[in-house]
Design an enzyme around this catalytic site. Sequence first.
Site, short mmCIF file in Angstrom:
data_model
loop_
_atom_site.label_atom_id
_atom_site.label_comp_id
_atom_site.label_asym_id
_atom_site.label_seq_id
_atom_site.Cartn_x
_atom_site.Cartn_y
_atom_site.Cartn_z
N HIS A 52 41.93 53.95 32.82
CA HIS A 52 42.72 54.19 34.02
C HIS A 52 42.12 55.35 34.82
CE1 HIS A 52 45.77 51.75 31.97
NE2 HIS A 52 46.31 51.59 33.16
N SER A 105 50.14 49.91 36.62
CA SER A 105 49.80 51.27 36.21
C SER A 105 48.78 51.95 37.11
CB SER A 105 49.28 51.25 34.77
OG SER A 105 48.20 50.35 34.63
#
Length: 267
Positions: A248, A41
């Site tokens: 993230h 990711s």
Amino acid sequence: MRRSRLVTLAVSLAASIGATLALAVPAQAAPSDRYVALGDSYASGVGAGSYTSESGSCQRSTNAYPALYNANVKPASYKSVACSGATTTDVINNQLSALSSTTTLVSVTIGGNDVGFANIMTTCVLYGESQCVAAVQAAEDKARAELSGKLAKVYSGIRSKAPSARVVVVGYPVFYQLGTVCVGLSANSRAKINEGINLVDDITRSAAASAGFTFADVRSIFVGHQLCSYGEKWLHALNFASIGISYHPTAAGQSGGYYPVFRSAAG
């Protein structure tokens, strides 16, 4: 009349010199790299928004560092198969097929899911300091025992599929700036999480060096932009409304952090 002729001669001479110089300076060569991006990711760009429809649950973003490299450098060809949630096994089974003998540049960010980044952060948020520290310690033990071997298999697969490619292994940012006033997790939990990330990056750097690959270390450039820092945050904090983007990089983290480090390493 004489003045007119002088002007005409001067203009002609300037034009002639300009043409000569134009011929003397070679045209810039078109980028010839055939670039393939692999990974999880952090490589697909989860958290950076602007996901491509073709990527589905892999959530490949046009703001991710591989896509930014493609947009700015314009290699001869580009393909990202990076996918949210990918492990080293997923790269071997599902992503290496994107490589070929004509591939000249490869990037890969992988390893975090093999030691359970997501599960660790869930434990730390929901169950408190003691269980957080224990979860990170278990992940560190797992990383020391298994991660080097798993990464070596990925890197061997890359070299087998793309024997002539330059390969850049891109690491992970450390999540927290320590020593600041910060709500949420305890200082001990934050320090232990950082310790675990540093271990994964250090193991990854050593494995990349053993394979003859370049390691692109993003830790330094994220300093001042981490969670609990006083600068612009380049990482998403815990987000209950969109849990998948938590921890993230933001679009700014991809463009300001990941992209320049990768571009420098890629050459």
